[in-house]
Design a protein around this motif. Structure first.
Motif, PDB file in Angstrom:
ATOM      1  N   GLU A   6      48.681  33.761  25.952  1.00 14.29           N
ATOM      2  CA  GLU A   6      47.715  33.862  27.042  1.00 14.29           C
ATOM      3  C   GLU A   6      46.380  34.446  26.609  1.00 14.29           C
ATOM      4  O   GLU A   6      45.345  34.184  27.216  1.00 14.29           O
ATOM      5  N   TYR A  50      53.819  34.566  23.014  1.00 12.59           N
ATOM      6  CA  TYR A  50      52.690  34.979  23.854  1.00 12.59           C
ATOM      7  C   TYR A  50      51.421  34.254  23.405  1.00 12.59           C
ATOM      8  O   TYR A  50      50.976  34.401  22.260  1.00 12.59           O
ATOM      9  N   HIS A  93      56.357  41.369  28.009  1.00 12.95           N
ATOM     10  CA  HIS A  93      56.537  39.954  27.670  1.00 12.95           C
ATOM     11  C   HIS A  93      57.718  39.847  26.712  1.00 12.95           C
ATOM     12  O   HIS A  93      57.783  40.555  25.706  1.00 12.95           O
ATOM     13  N   THR A  94      58.657  38.962  27.023  1.00 11.41           N
ATOM     14  CA  THR A  94      59.870  38.845  26.213  1.00 11.41           C
ATOM     15  C   THR A  94      59.778  37.673  25.241  1.00 11.41           C
ATOM     16  O   THR A  94      58.917  36.794  25.357  1.00 11.41           O
ATOM     17  N   TYR A 131      52.323  44.730  31.803  1.00 12.41           N
ATOM     18  CA  TYR A 131      53.367  43.711  31.762  1.00 12.41           C
ATOM     19  C   TYR A 131      54.188  43.814  30.478  1.00 12.41           C
ATOM     20  O   TYR A 131      53.688  44.196  29.418  1.00 12.41           O
ATOM     21  N   ASN A 170      59.623  34.210  26.478  1.00 16.33           N
ATOM     22  CA  ASN A 170      58.357  33.786  27.084  1.00 16.33           C
ATOM     23  C   ASN A 170      58.311  34.040  28.586  1.00 16.33           C
ATOM     24  O   ASN A 170      57.803  33.239  29.356  1.00 16.33           O
ATOM     25  N   ARG A 171      58.845  35.203  28.996  1.00 13.20           N
ATOM     26  CA  ARG A 171      58.808  35.622  30.392  1.00 13.20           C
ATOM     27  C   ARG A 171      57.991  36.904  30.514  1.00 13.20           C
ATOM     28  O   ARG A 171      58.036  37.776  29.641  1.00 13.20           O
ATOM     29  N   ASN A 172      57.262  37.038  31.619  1.00 15.45           N
ATOM     30  CA  ASN A 172      56.457  38.222  31.866  1.00 15.45           C
ATOM     31  C   ASN A 172      57.028  39.013  33.047  1.00 15.45           C
ATOM     32  O   ASN A 172      57.427  38.424  34.059  1.00 15.45           O
TER      33      ASN A 172
END
Length: 251
Positions: free
Chosen positions: A233, A231, A174-175, A172, A178-180
């Motif tokens: 998670e 990020y 990740h930007t 993935y 906060n988008r994957n």
């Protein structure tokens, strides 16, 4: 057949050693820097074959040839792209592109064994090869990613990437927004496509750009924890074997 590995990343050296052992080939010595290699070649009989990484912790491996008249056959291991590898083709040098494929490794070793009885030597044009690697242009590295979203394509510039990570056998992007986004690439492929001055693989799971580092904290077992802007998670941990190299990368 005497073989040595010169590779600054010890986990990578051990992985190559295990792959060679599957081919019933024992590695005599593993060296990890230009200085260590020069000292070793100065006092030891040169092996039949060297697996040689291009970029070592204290400089380019070509510096070894400038100090020592190497009498061994060489198979370079490198993460550079096909354009830069023209240097090897012009000089009839065998090379393996990282991550090293076991079948390609077997083919390279077989080619060497075919030359071994004839005692053929390869004349390395070190000056020519160094020119190919001395000033790699930015065009060699990934500038943007094309992501498929339903029936549309989205372009993401490399400047917008906060990190790359793997999860459940997927890779993935990740930007900073906060988008994957799911990628087709593996982390190993990305590692070869990204500019090593800007991106570093801190562990098996994460590749991060230097500009996304918000904070670095001490972690258990002599590891480091990297805090990123958005990020959250999972913890981004610099594995213990990479801490020294990571600090060098940070400068």
């Amino acid at each position: 057949m005497n073989i040595i590995i010169i590779e600054d990343e010890k986990p990578a050296a051990r992985l190559l050693q295990r792959k060679l052992e599957k081919l019933n080939i024992n590695v005599e010595v593993m060296l990890h820097s230009v200085e260590e290699s020069i000292n070793w070649f100065s006092t030891n009989i040169h092996p039949d074959l060297i697996f040689l990484d291009i970029q070592l912790s204290d400089g380019l491996s070509f510096e070894i040839f400038e100090k020592i008249n190497i009498k061994s056959a060489v198979i370079f291991t490198t993460a550079y792209d096909e354009y830069a590898l023209q240097a090897f083709k012009l000089n009839s040098i065998d090379y393996l592109l990282k991550p090293i494929d076991e079948e390609e490794l077997q083919v390279a070793v077989s080619k060497f064994k075919e030359r071994l009885p004839k005692k053929e030597t390869i004349q390395l044009d070190i000056d020519q090869i160094k020119k190919m690697f001395a000033n790699p242009t930015e065009t060699h590295f990934k500038k943007r990613f094309t992501i498929k979203l339903g029936q549309q394509l989205k372009m993401i510039n490399i400047e917008d990437v906060e990190c790359f990570y793997s999860e459940n056998k997927g890779t993935y992007l990740h930007t900073f927004e906060n988008r994957n986004y799911l990628l087709d690439n593996t982390l190993e492929q990305l590692e070869a496509e990204l500019d090593p001055k800007d991106f570093y693989r801190v562990s098996r799971k994460f590749i991060i750009p230097m500009k996304s580092i918000k904070e670095i904290q001490m972690h258990s077992n002599s590891r480091l924890k990297v805090v990123l802007p958005s990020y959250k998670e999972d913890d981004v941990i610099v594995s213990r074997e990479k801490v020294t190299d990571f600090k060098t990368w940070l400068g």
